[in-house]
Design a protein around this motif. Structure first.
Motif, short mmCIF file in Angstrom:
data_model
loop_
_atom_site.label_atom_id
_atom_site.label_comp_id
_atom_site.label_asym_id
_atom_site.label_seq_id
_atom_site.Cartn_x
_atom_site.Cartn_y
_atom_site.Cartn_z
N UNK A 97 0.84 -1.20 0.00
CA UNK A 97 0.00 0.00 0.00
C UNK A 97 0.87 1.25 0.00
N UNK A 98 1.93 1.20 0.75
CA UNK A 98 2.80 2.36 0.85
C UNK A 98 3.42 2.69 -0.51
N UNK A 109 1.88 6.71 -6.95
CA UNK A 109 0.78 7.31 -7.71
C UNK A 109 0.61 8.78 -7.35
N UNK A 110 0.74 9.09 -6.05
CA UNK A 110 0.56 10.49 -5.68
C UNK A 110 1.69 11.37 -6.19
N UNK A 124 2.29 1.86 -3.49
CA UNK A 124 1.26 2.29 -4.44
C UNK A 124 0.89 3.75 -4.21
N UNK A 125 0.59 4.07 -2.96
CA UNK A 125 0.14 5.43 -2.66
C UNK A 125 1.24 6.42 -2.96
N UNK A 126 2.46 6.12 -2.56
CA UNK A 126 3.55 7.08 -2.76
C UNK A 126 3.80 7.32 -4.23
#
Lengths: 251, 320
Positions: free
Chosen positions: B235-236, B242-243, B238-240
């Protein structure tokens, strides 16, 4: 661009801004929920200095409310068909976007440090439980409450208390192997079988570890801030794309 | 031979103690058999081969009932059965079977390397065994490495009961200062135990075998727990990623938009209306955009009825 197409685009911009305003307000509310810390596990993250999940929640409070206000301003700017207002709207939204990105990334990265595995929580428990410092008292209270309410003992199990050296062992090791919070209690809060609990009879002691509960609560906080923040940001990204196109179509 | 003699005594005395309760015992068939054979007014401790064979057979048949000749770990599944400095043993039911009024069962707890030391001290018949090795100094570097502690009266552990849920904690007194207190064992050592039967005068009457080696786990220090980053979750990542990509993309598009709008501002012909005549407008003067000297504001309200908004001058369009 034709007048009708421009009006249509304006309507899309207004609609997206309205949805983004609502999403921002919801982010504000969720971040307040995380900051309030209803599960009262804040000492576990603050004592080791890794309370960035809550710092990210504070940032999300401000960015959520700022998204709400700015999106309402955006609706006004779109109705006004003013380039100046739309430019101001875009710049402010971009700045808030960056802050919200920071919040989401901070929360999810910090979660890995804190509860990636049970080592940090276990070491902190062994070091600070029964310690007389301020941090020690906070940790002792937190762990006592968690062990009694969730019916668990230690981070991975009662074995943590006798496998490792700890402050508790230094202070009470000659009488107790593990704290009495690990023992099953009657409805009158008295320990059901103190002697059985002290030797570890399976029916008198909680044998599961507390780490799973702590991990689930802190993960819940993290997902609230980071995943929901991420989804709000994707919506805002789309809104800003459309707003930029609208801006270019304005004279 | 020496060790089998106590076994023989054990057997005879067990039968002896069972005789009054012969019909209350649960193993009536076996007891009846033995009572018929051994109900003889004189059974002496003679090394008669027949008696020895029969008793050895009986010993083989009785061992299944949990008779112990040496200290053993408790059979309960206690979580703290063996910790780094305490051990939980079975209580010494049916270890010694002589009738010995006022006798007490004592436990010798010490490092397995001290077994020889203890046996030698006992054999040299020192007068006061109980104060041989006081607990506070027992495990000092040049000391005897064992200590004695009292378990209970012999009469508290009769043979006709053998509750397996009873236990005895070695180390229950913690770090204590008495001569024979039940103190903790050295951290992480290999320990052996032995039961002694001491009479009321303090002399040794009987002793059991040494227990097997029990290795205590060593207590781990806190700095062996490595609390650094364990692994990065999906999750970390992916979020990092993509953002970051989204923020960069947004910035890029924003700059492109600014460039496009700035570039299209400079040139371009504008058409305006002078009353009802459409004429192209040329910038013959060096004028700013906002000034429209050819528009007559007085006629602007009329223009609405006669032309579409795209041909109106900019001021008029705004007012409408």
């Amino acid at each position: 661009m034709g007048a009708r197409a421009l009006t249509c685009l304006m309507c899309v911009v207004i609609a997206l801004n309205a949805i983004a305003a609502a999403a921002g307000l919801a982010l504000f509310a969720v971040a307040i929920w995380v900051t309030v810390d209803g599960y009262k596990l804040y000492p576990i993250s603050s004592v080791s200095g890794k309370d960035d999940i809550f710092a990210a929640a504070w940032i999300a409070i401000f960015t959520g409310f700022a998204f709400f206000l700015t999106c309402i301003f955006g609706i006004f700017a779109a109705l006004k068909r003013s380039r100046g207002f739309m430019m101001a709207y875009l710049i402010i939204m971009f700045i808030i976007f960056l802050f919200e990105c920071a919040s989401a990334i901070t929360a999810v990265t910090n979660r890995d440090y804190l509860i990636g595995n049970s080592n940090l929580v276990k070491k902190q428990m062994l070091q600070y439980y029964a310690d007389s410092s301020t941090q020690g008292k906070q940790i002792t209270q937190t762990w006592n409450r968690v062990m009694e309410q969730v019916e668990c003992c230690g981070a991975d199990g009662p074995a943590d208390w006798f496998q490792y050296n700890s402050t508790f062992k230094q202070m009470f090791g000659s009488t107790y192997i593990w704290p009495l919070s690990c023992c099953k209690r009657l409805s009158t809060f008295e320990v059901e079988d103190k002697e059985g609990c002290m030797v570890g009879k399976a029916t008198t002691i909680f044998s599961k570890g507390c780490f799973q509960y702590i991990e689930s609560v802190l993960s819940r906080y993290t997902w609230a801030v980071s995943w929901y923040g991420f989804s709000v940001l994707m919506l805002v990204f789309l809104t800003l794309m459309i707003a930029m196109i609208y801006y270019m179509q304005l004279e | 031979m020496k060790t089998s003699l106590p076994s023989l005594q054990l057997l005879f005395i067990r039968v002896d103690s069972y005789l009054p309760d012969i019909f209350l015992s649960t193993d009536t068939s076996q007891v009846d058999f033995y009572s018929r054979i051994y109900l003889h007014p004189f059974y002496k401790m003679k090394t008669n081969t027949v008696i020895r064979w029969m008793s050895l057979l009986s010993i083989w048949m009785w061992t299944g009932e949990g008779q112990i000749f040496q200290p053993e770990l408790t059979s309960n599944a206690f979580l703290a059965k063996v910790t780094s400095n305490t051990v939980i043993l079975k209580q010494p039911y049916c270890v010694f079977n002589q009738t010995c009024p006022g006798c007490e069962i004592w436990l010798v707890a010490g490092l397995c390397s001290a077994k020889g030391t203890f046996d030698a001290l006992v054999n040299s018949s020192t007068p006061n065994i109980l104060s041989l090795s006081p607990y506070p100094t027992a495990f000092n570097p040049s000391s005897n490495n064992f200590f004695l502690t009292r378990v209970g009266l012999l009469s508290d552990f009769p043979c006709n009961q053998n509750p397996n849920d009873q236990y005895f904690v070695v180390g229950a007194d913690g770090i204590c200062s008495g001569v024979n207190c039940n103190g903790v064992l050295p951290d992480g050592s290999t320990v052996c135990f032995k039961y002694l039967l001491i009479d009321a005068n303090g002399t040794l009457v009987n002793s059991s075998d040494w227990s097997g080696n029990i290795t205590l786990p060593k207590l781990l220090a806190l700095n062996t727990i490595s609390d650094g980053l364990s692994a990065r979750s999906g999750a970390m990542v992916v979020i990092t990623t993509i953002l970051c990509v989204a923020a960069a993309l947004l910035l890029l598009l924003f700059l492109i938009m600014l460039c496009v709008t700035c570039c299209t501002k400079k040139d371009g012909k504008k058409i305006s209306v002078m009353n009802s005549i459409r004429i192209p407008r040329y910038d013959t003067h060096n004028l700013k955009e906002r000034v429209h000297p050819y528009d007559n504001p007085a006629y602007q309200p009329d223009l609405k009825n006669y032309s579409t908004s795209s041909t109106l001058p900019r001021d008029g369009a705004r007012k409408l």
